[in-house]
Scaffold this motif. Structure first.
Motif, PDB file in Angstrom:
ATOM      1  N   ASN A  20       0.816  -1.210   0.000  1.00 15.35           N
ATOM      2  CA  ASN A  20       0.000   0.000   0.000  1.00 15.35           C
ATOM      3  C   ASN A  20       0.852   1.265   0.000  1.00 15.35           C
ATOM      4  O   ASN A  20       0.358   2.342  -0.370  1.00 15.35           O
ATOM      5  CB  ASN A  20      -0.933  -0.001   1.217  1.00 15.35           C
ATOM      6  CG  ASN A  20      -2.060  -1.005   1.078  1.00 15.35           C
ATOM      7  OD1 ASN A  20      -2.425  -1.400  -0.025  1.00 15.35           O
ATOM      8  ND2 ASN A  20      -2.618  -1.431   2.216  1.00 15.35           N
ATOM      9  N   CYS A  21       2.081   1.136   0.430  1.00 12.48           N
ATOM     10  CA  CYS A  21       2.991   2.290   0.473  1.00 12.48           C
ATOM     11  C   CYS A  21       3.749   2.481  -0.842  1.00 12.48           C
ATOM     12  O   CYS A  21       4.434   3.497  -1.026  1.00 12.48           O
ATOM     13  CB  CYS A  21       4.001   2.132   1.605  1.00 12.48           C
ATOM     14  SG  CYS A  21       3.274   2.120   3.257  1.00 12.48           S
ATOM     15  N   ILE A  22       3.656   1.499  -1.737  1.00 11.21           N
ATOM     16  CA  ILE A  22       4.423   1.532  -2.977  1.00 11.21           C
ATOM     17  C   ILE A  22       3.562   2.086  -4.104  1.00 11.21           C
ATOM     18  O   ILE A  22       2.445   1.612  -4.322  1.00 11.21           O
ATOM     19  CB  ILE A  22       4.925   0.120  -3.350  1.00 11.21           C
ATOM     20  CG1 ILE A  22       5.802  -0.448  -2.237  1.00 11.21           C
ATOM     21  CG2 ILE A  22       5.682   0.146  -4.672  1.00 11.21           C
ATOM     22  CD1 ILE A  22       7.041   0.370  -1.936  1.00 11.21           C
ATOM     23  N   PRO A  23       4.025   3.078  -4.845  1.00  4.92           N
ATOM     24  CA  PRO A  23       3.228   3.622  -5.960  1.00  4.92           C
ATOM     25  C   PRO A  23       3.050   2.587  -7.066  1.00  4.92           C
ATOM     26  O   PRO A  23       3.907   1.720  -7.275  1.00  4.92           O
ATOM     27  CB  PRO A  23       4.064   4.820  -6.438  1.00  4.92           C
ATOM     28  CG  PRO A  23       5.448   4.555  -5.946  1.00  4.92           C
ATOM     29  CD  PRO A  23       5.290   3.787  -4.667  1.00  4.92           C
ATOM     30  N   ASN A  24       1.945   2.698  -7.797  1.00  6.93           N
ATOM     31  CA  ASN A  24       1.656   1.738  -8.859  1.00  6.93           C
ATOM     32  C   ASN A  24       2.694   1.779  -9.979  1.00  6.93           C
ATOM     33  O   ASN A  24       2.930   0.774 -10.652  1.00  6.93           O
ATOM     34  CB  ASN A  24       0.259   1.999  -9.443  1.00  6.93           C
ATOM     35  CG  ASN A  24      -0.845   1.684  -8.449  1.00  6.93           C
ATOM     36  OD1 ASN A  24      -0.689   0.814  -7.587  1.00  6.93           O
ATOM     37  ND2 ASN A  24      -1.958   2.408  -8.542  1.00  6.93           N
ATOM     38  N   ASP A  25       3.281   2.930 -10.193  1.00  2.00           N
ATOM     39  CA  ASP A  25       4.276   3.063 -11.273  1.00  2.00           C
ATOM     40  C   ASP A  25       5.696   2.900 -10.755  1.00  2.00           C
ATOM     41  O   ASP A  25       6.630   3.526 -11.242  1.00  2.00           O
ATOM     42  CB  ASP A  25       4.122   4.405 -11.974  1.00  2.00           C
ATOM     43  CG  ASP A  25       4.296   5.596 -11.030  1.00  2.00           C
ATOM     44  OD1 ASP A  25       4.251   5.375  -9.796  1.00  2.00           O
ATOM     45  OD2 ASP A  25       4.472   6.721 -11.511  1.00  2.00           O
ATOM     46  N   TRP A  26       5.861   2.006  -9.766  1.00  2.00           N
ATOM     47  CA  TRP A  26       7.191   1.825  -9.174  1.00  2.00           C
ATOM     48  C   TRP A  26       8.211   1.362 -10.207  1.00  2.00           C
ATOM     49  O   TRP A  26       9.389   1.720 -10.126  1.00  2.00           O
ATOM     50  CB  TRP A  26       7.121   0.838  -8.010  1.00  2.00           C
ATOM     51  CG  TRP A  26       7.066  -0.602  -8.441  1.00  2.00           C
ATOM     52  CD1 TRP A  26       5.999  -1.274  -8.918  1.00  2.00           C
ATOM     53  CD2 TRP A  26       8.163  -1.513  -8.450  1.00  2.00           C
ATOM     54  NE1 TRP A  26       6.346  -2.570  -9.227  1.00  2.00           N
ATOM     55  CE2 TRP A  26       7.672  -2.739  -8.941  1.00  2.00           C
ATOM     56  CE3 TRP A  26       9.512  -1.430  -8.073  1.00  2.00           C
ATOM     57  CZ2 TRP A  26       8.478  -3.862  -9.090  1.00  2.00           C
ATOM     58  CZ3 TRP A  26      10.317  -2.545  -8.213  1.00  2.00           C
ATOM     59  CH2 TRP A  26       9.804  -3.740  -8.719  1.00  2.00           C
ATOM     60  N   ASN A  27       7.772   0.576 -11.221  1.00  2.00           N
ATOM     61  CA  ASN A  27       8.697   0.102 -12.254  1.00  2.00           C
ATOM     62  C   ASN A  27       9.313   1.265 -13.008  1.00  2.00           C
ATOM     63  O   ASN A  27      10.532   1.333 -13.193  1.00  2.00           O
ATOM     64  CB  ASN A  27       7.964  -0.807 -13.252  1.00  2.00           C
ATOM     65  CG  ASN A  27       7.171  -1.904 -12.600  1.00  2.00           C
ATOM     66  OD1 ASN A  27       6.192  -1.640 -11.931  1.00  2.00           O
ATOM     67  ND2 ASN A  27       7.590  -3.153 -12.783  1.00  2.00           N
ATOM     68  N   SER A  28       8.459   2.186 -13.449  1.00  2.00           N
ATOM     69  CA  SER A  28       8.971   3.316 -14.236  1.00  2.00           C
ATOM     70  C   SER A  28       9.795   4.259 -13.370  1.00  2.00           C
ATOM     71  O   SER A  28      10.770   4.859 -13.850  1.00  2.00           O
ATOM     72  CB  SER A  28       7.812   4.074 -14.897  1.00  2.00           C
ATOM     73  OG  SER A  28       6.902   4.560 -13.933  1.00  2.00           O
ATOM     74  N   ILE A  29       9.437   4.392 -12.086  1.00  2.00           N
ATOM     75  CA  ILE A  29      10.241   5.225 -11.182  1.00  2.00           C
ATOM     76  C   ILE A  29      11.646   4.647 -11.053  1.00  2.00           C
ATOM     77  O   ILE A  29      12.656   5.365 -11.129  1.00  2.00           O
ATOM     78  CB  ILE A  29       9.564   5.330  -9.800  1.00  2.00           C
ATOM     79  CG1 ILE A  29       8.260   6.121  -9.902  1.00  2.00           C
ATOM     80  CG2 ILE A  29      10.506   5.976  -8.787  1.00  2.00           C
ATOM     81  CD1 ILE A  29       7.447   6.148  -8.622  1.00  2.00           C
ATOM     82  N   ALA A  30      11.720   3.315 -10.873  1.00  2.00           N
ATOM     83  CA  ALA A  30      13.024   2.655 -10.760  1.00  2.00           C
ATOM     84  C   ALA A  30      13.805   2.791 -12.055  1.00  2.00           C
ATOM     85  O   ALA A  30      15.016   3.087 -12.049  1.00  2.00           O
ATOM     86  CB  ALA A  30      12.830   1.187 -10.393  1.00  2.00           C
ATOM     87  N   ALA A  31      13.122   2.590 -13.202  1.00  2.00           N
ATOM     88  CA  ALA A  31      13.801   2.690 -14.498  1.00  2.00           C
ATOM     89  C   ALA A  31      14.317   4.102 -14.738  1.00  2.00           C
ATOM     90  O   ALA A  31      15.440   4.287 -15.237  1.00  2.00           O
ATOM     91  CB  ALA A  31      12.845   2.269 -15.615  1.00  2.00           C
ATOM     92  N   ASP A  32      13.517   5.103 -14.393  1.00  2.00           N
ATOM     93  CA  ASP A  32      13.939   6.498 -14.577  1.00  2.00           C
ATOM     94  C   ASP A  32      15.153   6.812 -13.702  1.00  2.00           C
ATOM     95  O   ASP A  32      16.073   7.533 -14.126  1.00  2.00           O
ATOM     96  CB  ASP A  32      12.795   7.453 -14.232  1.00  2.00           C
ATOM     97  CG  ASP A  32      11.669   7.394 -15.253  1.00  2.00           C
ATOM     98  OD1 ASP A  32      11.882   6.841 -16.344  1.00  2.00           O
ATOM     99  OD2 ASP A  32      10.558   7.897 -14.931  1.00  2.00           O
ATOM    100  N   HIS A  33      15.159   6.277 -12.494  1.00  2.00           N
ATOM    101  CA  HIS A  33      16.284   6.521 -11.592  1.00  2.00           C
ATOM    102  C   HIS A  33      17.563   5.900 -12.145  1.00  2.00           C
ATOM    103  O   HIS A  33      18.636   6.541 -12.134  1.00  2.00           O
ATOM    104  CB  HIS A  33      15.981   5.960 -10.211  1.00  2.00           C
ATOM    105  CG  HIS A  33      17.114   6.113  -9.237  1.00  2.00           C
ATOM    106  ND1 HIS A  33      17.610   7.340  -8.855  1.00  2.00           N
ATOM    107  CD2 HIS A  33      17.870   5.175  -8.585  1.00  2.00           C
ATOM    108  CE1 HIS A  33      18.608   7.175  -8.005  1.00  2.00           C
ATOM    109  NE2 HIS A  33      18.785   5.873  -7.830  1.00  2.00           N
ATOM    110  N   ILE A  34      17.456   4.679 -12.661  1.00  2.00           N
ATOM    111  CA  ILE A  34      18.642   4.017 -13.226  1.00  2.00           C
ATOM    112  C   ILE A  34      19.125   4.772 -14.465  1.00  2.00           C
ATOM    113  O   ILE A  34      20.335   4.918 -14.688  1.00  2.00           O
ATOM    114  CB  ILE A  34      18.336   2.550 -13.557  1.00  2.00           C
ATOM    115  CG1 ILE A  34      18.093   1.770 -12.261  1.00  2.00           C
ATOM    116  CG2 ILE A  34      19.490   1.906 -14.327  1.00  2.00           C
ATOM    117  CD1 ILE A  34      17.651   0.339 -12.468  1.00  2.00           C
TER     118      ILE A  34
END
Length: 444
Positions: free
Chosen positions: A246-260
């Motif tokens: 519940n604490c993790i945003p639905n777009d966590w994949n794209s957030i991680a990809a953008d950070h990398i």
């Protein structure tokens, strides 16, 4: 990444399976399963271990030298642990010509008793590991046959878990051309598309047999405890998974990809010299450099150690402008300033053209210019390589031509591969010259 490469399945990117080897002799144009494919070497790759000791005799015959009868043929049998750190890298740089070599890879629970006496023992800190092999080829039909015979000697043998008695040797499956490999989803894409809970469920299960190092635990321990993440679980990865999710945003994949991607761009700027991006010295031996390991994993599985091969990437010209395929460029190496390499250990260099940002070979007349080519030097001893759609008007300079695609203005990059680089490369004393936008066609 290692797990997905081995077990992803035909629709999810799994390419190997445990204790098997796949060898590919030649490259091809267009997207391929192997990231940033080169035409300098044929490949042999496989996932090994998974609790069971494995013996791999990678190389050794009278074909260890090139046709001149004395120059060693470059080869490398790089082994990676489950965290993609290089744990062993035997090859022409470290081993003598003309003799066979055998290696036994033993996981953390494996025994070293009763192993073959003539084998070098390599201890892996993880149950999951991989071998990535390369053997030099000049691309001719005759030399490809020699390469095929060499790779046919690469066999993998699983040893009995209790007695270390050898089972039946399994030879490498040789694929003539990379375009014939199964068209699967690349493992980085498979990982990037995992749901949050699927990602951490698989990670937790893998940690049972692929434990983090002490240094890792020192850094991640407090965060792990705060999240309630289980370092070894075959079911729920979190003590309170619903709360965490519940604490993790639905777009966590794209957030991680953008950070990398931000990390990659930052590293590219920090490691750029003459607009070439040069890998840092700890690549392949990441330790706690999680940023570098993440950037490499986003592209593919593992990396060479710099003493075996270094791949400066040319992505912009001397004015920092993007390289475009319908534009002419040149690279001039001054006299005595060719890429330093140790030819006595099989070293050589090449320059390969790729479409960007996908990094695959373009449909052009030839993919690379190599140190072994009949290159044409100027009277002052310098060498100029021409990267342009059309061949130089001066036909004698054609060996120095690296064709680009004339049909559009697609972005491209070039990779300068230096195999067994010299000390001047390793210590930063030598760097590639800038890529210059041409103003006129080269004359005689």
């Amino acid at each position: 990444m290692m797990d997905t490469t081995a077990y992803g399945g035909s629709d999810a990117g799994g390419s190997f399976g445990i204790n098997s080897l796949i060898a590919v002799l030649t490259a091809g144009a267009g997207p391929l399963p192997i990231v940033q494919y080169n035409t300098d070497t044929s490949y042999a790759a496989g996932i090994i271990l998974q609790s069971q000791p494995v013996q791999l005799p990678p190389h050794g015959s009278n074909h260890d030298v090139l046709s001149d009868g004395k120059t060693p043929r470059y080869w490398l049998a790089q082994a990676l642990d489950g965290w993609t750190n290089v744990i062993s890298n035997p090859g022409s740089r470290t081993l003598p010509v003309g003799t066979g070599h055998s290696f036994v890879y033993v996981g953390p629970k494996g025994s070293t008793n009763n192993l073959p006496k003539d084998a070098t023992v390599v201890k892996s800190p993880t149950d999951l590991a991989a071998v990535l092999g390369r053997v030099y080829t000049n691309g001719t039909d005759a030399d490809l046959e020699v390469t095929r015979q060499l790779i046919a000697q690469w066999t993998i043998t699983a040893l009995d878990m209790k007695t270390n008695a050898p089972g039946e040797a399994t030879p490498a499956v040789v694929v003539p051309n990379a375009e014939l490999l199964p068209k699967t989803t690349p493992p980085p894409q498979v990982v990037a598309e995992m749901s949050f809970i699927d990602y951490f469920t698989r990670a937790s299960a893998l940690l049972c047999s692929n434990p983090p190092t002490r240094e890792d635990l020192k850094l991640i321990g407090p965060d792990v405890r705060q999240l309630g993440f289980k370092l070894c679980s075959n079911s729920a990865p979190f003590k309170n998974g619903e709360m965490v999710q519940n604490c993790i945003p639905n777009d966590w994949n794209s957030i991680a990809a953008d950070h990398i991607e931000e990390l990659r761009l930052t590293m590219s700027k920090e490691n750029a010299v003459n607009s070439w991006v040069i890998a840092p010295p700890n690549i392949g031996d990441f330790g706690t450099d999680y940023d570098l390991r993440a950037v490499v994993a986003k592209i593919g599985i593992g990396a060479n150690k710099v003493e075996d091969a270094l791949y400066p990437s040319g992505q912009r010209d001397a004015t920092n402008a993007t390289l475009l395929s319908n534009t002419a460029y040149s690279i001039t190496f001054s006299s005595g300033q060719l890429p330093p390499h140790k030819s006595e250990s099989g070293g050589f260099w090449s320059l390969t053209y790729y479409y960007a940002p996908e990094v695959y070979l373009a449909h052009v007349e030839k993919f690379a210019v190599r140190s072994a080519d009949p290159l044409i030097f100027a009277d002052d001893g310098s060498l100029t390589v021409y990267i342009q759609p059309e061949a130089p008007a001066n036909a004698t300079l054609k060996p120095n031509w690296l064709p680009s695609s004339p049909s559009d203005s697609k972005e491209f990059s070039v990779t300068l591969r230096i195999y067994v680089p010299g000390e001047d490369v390793l210590n930063g004393g030598w760097v590639p010259p800038p890529i210059i936008k041409a103003t006129a066609d080269p004359e005689a």
